[in-house]
Design a protein around this motif. Structure first.
Motif, mmCIF file in Angstrom:
data_model
loop_
_atom_site.group_PDB
_atom_site.id
_atom_site.type_symbol
_atom_site.label_atom_id
_atom_site.label_comp_id
_atom_site.label_asym_id
_atom_site.label_seq_id
_atom_site.Cartn_x
_atom_site.Cartn_y
_atom_site.Cartn_z
ATOM 1 N N CYS A 64 -9.524 -8.362 -9.875
ATOM 2 C CA CYS A 64 -10.008 -7.222 -10.652
ATOM 3 C C CYS A 64 -10.721 -6.247 -9.729
ATOM 4 O O CYS A 64 -11.136 -6.605 -8.618
ATOM 5 C CB CYS A 64 -10.910 -7.658 -11.806
ATOM 6 N N SER A 74 -7.860 -6.447 -14.496
ATOM 7 C CA SER A 74 -8.579 -5.321 -15.085
ATOM 8 C C SER A 74 -9.063 -4.409 -13.968
ATOM 9 O O SER A 74 -9.435 -4.866 -12.888
ATOM 10 C CB SER A 74 -9.775 -5.809 -15.913
ATOM 11 N N LEU A 99 -12.692 -7.787 -21.696
ATOM 12 C CA LEU A 99 -11.572 -6.996 -21.200
ATOM 13 C C LEU A 99 -10.539 -7.922 -20.567
ATOM 14 O O LEU A 99 -10.900 -8.802 -19.789
ATOM 15 C CB LEU A 99 -12.019 -5.994 -20.125
ATOM 16 N N ARG A 124 -6.626 -7.369 -18.674
ATOM 17 C CA ARG A 124 -5.504 -6.521 -18.240
ATOM 18 C C ARG A 124 -5.707 -5.067 -18.656
ATOM 19 O O ARG A 124 -4.752 -4.376 -19.045
ATOM 20 C CB ARG A 124 -4.178 -7.046 -18.809
ATOM 21 N N CYS A 125 -6.935 -4.582 -18.563
ATOM 22 C CA CYS A 125 -7.257 -3.225 -19.022
ATOM 23 C C CYS A 125 -7.520 -2.296 -17.844
ATOM 24 O O CYS A 125 -7.908 -2.729 -16.763
ATOM 25 C CB CYS A 125 -8.492 -3.244 -19.919
#
Length: 820
Positions: A267, A285, A299, A301-302
């Motif tokens: 991330c 993310s 959150l 995969r945002c």
């Protein structure tokens, strides 16, 4: 060496990400795409850079300035109106006094530019195109090269039938400055559409360098998300801002992370961000700068841009959140949804998957958002298929859908057009016609309401009233829940793929013109054009009387009544049946069905002169001669070619590339000419009528696409020349064609066609559509299907056995290449 960054892209397919910024300024891993390109150029000492601008140029200038902050020198060249890729670069001609690199500012790549430049120099190339192999090349320019890398062919955004290679143009070029002398400053000029074809035609040294490095066009939201995944998976090498506080977790300066926060690799978290206790930042993310994530927010995969506030207990799954968005307590946003700039989503609201919310919107507390707000990209599939628009009534094609599609079609005319519209006699078609009319009127279009009629009559009416286009809506007698919508051009032909794409783009974005209330045009009702059309057929018949006994088969009461009236007036005796003889999906004969056997034997036993079966739209017919022999689809093309050549000596017929070579034999016997075209009805129509309608070509169009008038022309020819249909059939040489389909994944189609071309003797290959290979025993045509993961294989030989054997050979080849 110098470089040019083309940064004029608007990025319409990325909306709502690009509502307030040009595509090069869309952030990837917390930097504008163009910043990654500048860093790439700098890595190869390409630090003297020209930037071409067109859409929102000041945003780019304000961010990058003169480039010193980024370790390069930038100078800008702004287009006042679009000039195309080559036209924009021409503006920098005085600066480009040596070999230079051209690269797009809105794609992302880690290509080894040194290797590409060395290839360019070694080949002494005037223009080198960097190419990349992709699985599905439909949205790119396909480039074909020989074994030495020399470019031999271009094709911009092909259909599946035109995919001759899976190597595509990345928009990265190494160019010698003399190429700028091939066109004028201020001229609309494109590299791939205009300049490179000129170089190819003149035999200038032009090569394709195929790279194995990463390249992504970021052409849509799916590709945008995938680019982030590839960075985090280290498939794409870019500079990520911040420090790695643990493996594959990057955090920017001055970011505060409270206790009990879970950071799951990989991330990226930007600078000056606050993550409060109990929050979970899941893997894949990317969080930008100056954000606040509330307690127990989650959150996965945002992608969150900058200056956003995410309150407590917010759930984000696979979504994109643009700048200055406020998600209040308990909000949930699900997969593949996008929230535009400065939007406020209030407490406990839910944004369902695949929803696009444009900037500056407010979602009320507790609301469940299940449709796009204001604009959008709700319909991600192609609107048009092989035949216009087709779908299930009130499921795929609703009144709302029809109204939007009508407005999208109308918007392509800029409010200055007349459009004819008609439908069959079904209630569903009549309902949706009203919706189409409403959409067209809202875009300022004048309507010619033709009422209830058959599609060939609508085509005729479009030409007669000189309208700018038309729409015909019809249902299927075989599946009453299924609906078809045909869009017509000013000649009554189905519109070309270019206009279909234009309508699709307007429809998907809802970015189309709505006229003011006082500019809405009227509806002109045309009460009885069908009677005029039928009277015109009778008046144009040369014979005084057509004394034929005919068995007419159709499942449409409208066709049955119209044909019985027409043929009766011409002197024919007509018997009606309603057997199912045609496959309504393929419009081909079901040759083995019991109904077909009954129909053919009935015609022979009851001494009919001929039988005719007409499908629902009244465009296609199947003939049976007085001996009970079926005139197959291939025989019918040969039959009408024979009639046309006998009628107009030295004439020209247009036939699809899949038609039998027998047509050429008939042409030779009658001093005629054969022109082959692609296989889709719209391509055959366009080939026949072209831009200027000629009488002899209109007869050919009629026999191909108007079963009523076409049948009368065949009967008239028989009467004038004292032929029975069986005698005409006997004049057609034997045809041995085999047709089959083979499974072929979407991502293998380009590779299949490329390898089939490479494996064949180049002089024996034709690439009008798909690939057609000629050999001693006949020919084989391989056509990638545009709507299903299959390839169609068509072969012709001296016998049915040889034709079937040829098909089997290529079916096996396709399977082998697909699995390789």
């Amino acid at each position: 060496m110098k470089a040019v960054i083309m940064a004029g892209g608007e990025g319409t397919r990325l909306r709502p990400l690009t509502c307030n910024r040009p595509k090069p300024m869309v952030p990837v891993a917390n930097k504008p795409v163009m910043e990654h390109i500048i860093e790439l150029l700098k890595n190869y000492n390409l630090d003297d850079i020209a930037v071409t601008l067109q859409y929102m140029p000041d945003l780019i200038k304000d961010y990058f300035g003169d480039g010193r902050e980024f370790g390069v020198s930038l100078r800008y060249y702004t287009e006042n109106s679009p000039l195309g890729t080559a036209g924009s670069v021409k503006n920098a001609e005085e600066f480009l006094n040596e070999t230079f690199v051209v690269i797009s500012g809105d794609a992302i790549t880690d290509i080894d530019l040194r290797e590409a430049v060395e290839f360019h120099i070694k080949k002494k190339s005037m223009a080198t195109l960097v190419l990349k192999k992709v699985d599905i090349p439909l949205e790119y320019g396909v480039v074909v090269t020989d074994d030495e890398g020399k470019v031999t062919r271009f094709l911009e955004k092909p259909s599946w039938g035109e995919v001759f290679s899976d190597t595509v143009n990345t928009g990265i070029y190494i160019l010698s400055p003399e190429i700028l002398g091939f066109y004028n400053k201020g001229e609309m000029f494109d590299f791939s559409k205009d300049l490179f074809p000129i170089l190819l035609k003149q035999g200038k040294p032009m090569y394709g360098f195929v790279t194995d490095d990463y390249w992504c066009d970021i052409g849509d939201l799916k590709a945008y998300h995938q680019a982030h995944m590839d960075i985090l998976n280290k498939k794409l090498r870019v500079n990520i801002s911040g420090k790695q506080i643990q493996e594959n977790v990057w955090v920017g300066d001055n970011t505060e992370i409270d206790e009990d926060v879970q950071l799951q690799a990989p991330c990226i978290i930007g600078g000056n961000t606050k993550i409060k206790k109990g929050a979970v930042v899941g893997s894949y993310s990317v969080i930008g700068n100056h954000n606040i994530l509330g307690e127990r927010s989650s959150l996965k995969r945002c992608i969150i841009w900058a200056n956003c506030t995410v309150d407590r207990s917010v759930q984000l799954r696979g979504s994109i959140i643009c700048n200055k968005v406020h998600l209040k307590e308990g909000v949930s946003v699900f997969e593949q949804s996008v929230i535009g700039d400065e939007t406020v989503i209030r407490e406990q609201a839910i944004v369902k998957p695949n929803i696009k919310i444009w900037p500056d919107k407010i979602v009320e507390p507790g609301a469940e958002v299940n449709s796009n707000m204001v604009w959008g990209a709700k319909y991600t599939r192609l609107v048009f298929g092989n035949r216009g628009v087709a779908g299930e009534i009130n499921v795929d094609i609703t009144p709302e859908f029809a109204s939007k599609l009508g407005a999208a079609y109308g918007s392509t005319f800029n409010g200055k057009a007349k459009i004819a519209i008609s439908c069959d006699n079904s209630s569903a078609a009549q309902m949706l016609k009203i919706s189409f009319v409403a959409g067209l009127l809202s875009s300022g279009i004048e309507i010619y309401d033709l009422g209830t009629m058959l599609l060939p009559i609508t085509r005729s009416a479009v030409r007669f009233y000189k309208t700018d286009g038309g729409i015909h809506i019809s249902t299927s007698t075989d599946d009453t829940a299924r609906l078809f919508v045909d869009f017509l051009d000013k000649n009554g032909c189905n519109i070309n793929r270019g206009l279909e794409r234009k309508i699709e783009n307007a429809f998907v974005r809802e970015d189309f013109r709505r006229c003011e209330g006082n500019c809405i045009k009227g509806i002109r009702s045309i009460p009885d054009y069908s009677s005029f059309y039928l009277r015109n057929i009778v008046n144009n018949t040369k014979s005084n009387k057509l004394n034929y006994k005919i068995s007419l088969n159709t499942r449409s009461s409208l066709i049955a009544d119209t044909m019985t009236k027409l043929l009766g007036e011409l002197g024919c005796e007509v018997e009606k049946t309603d057997l199912k003889l045609l496959n309504t999906k393929t419009m081909r004969q079901s040759m083995t069905s019991a109904d077909v056997k009954f129909f053919t034997s009935h015609i022979k036993m009851e001494n009919f002169d001929l039988g005719v079966s007409i499908e629902d739209t009244s465009e296609k017919m199947m003939l049976v001669d007085n001996k009970g022999r079926i005139v197959t689809e291939d025989m019918f093309i040969a039959l009408i070619s024979l009639i046309l050549f006998r009628t107009v000596q030295g004439g020209t017929v247009i036939v699809p590339i899949s038609a039998s070579q027998v047509v050429e034999e008939i042409a030779t016997q009658n001093n005629g000419k054969v022109v082959r075209t692609k296989t889709s009805p719209r391509d055959i129509m366009g080939g026949i009528l072209g831009n200027e309608i000629k009488e002899e070509m209109l007869d050919q169009f009629t026999m191909h696409f108007d079963a009523m008038a076409g049948l009368v022309k065949i009967l008239d020819f028989m009467e004038q020349n004292s032929y029975k249909l069986s005698e005409l059939v006997d004049m057609i040489p034997d045809i041995h064609i085999n047709r089959t389909e083979v499974e072929c994944p979407w991502d293998a189609k380009g590779k299949v066609i490329r390898q089939l071309i490479q494996e064949s003797d180049r002089e024996s290959v034709e690439t009008v559509e798909g690939v057609k290979v000629y050999g001693d025993r006949g020919w084989v045509l391989v056509l990638p299907d545009g709507e299903a993961p299959v390839c169609r294989v068509i072969s012709e030989s001296y016998s049915e056995e040889f034709a079937e054997e040829l098909s089997s050979i290529y079916v096996n080849k396709i399977r082998e290449i697909s699995r390789g």
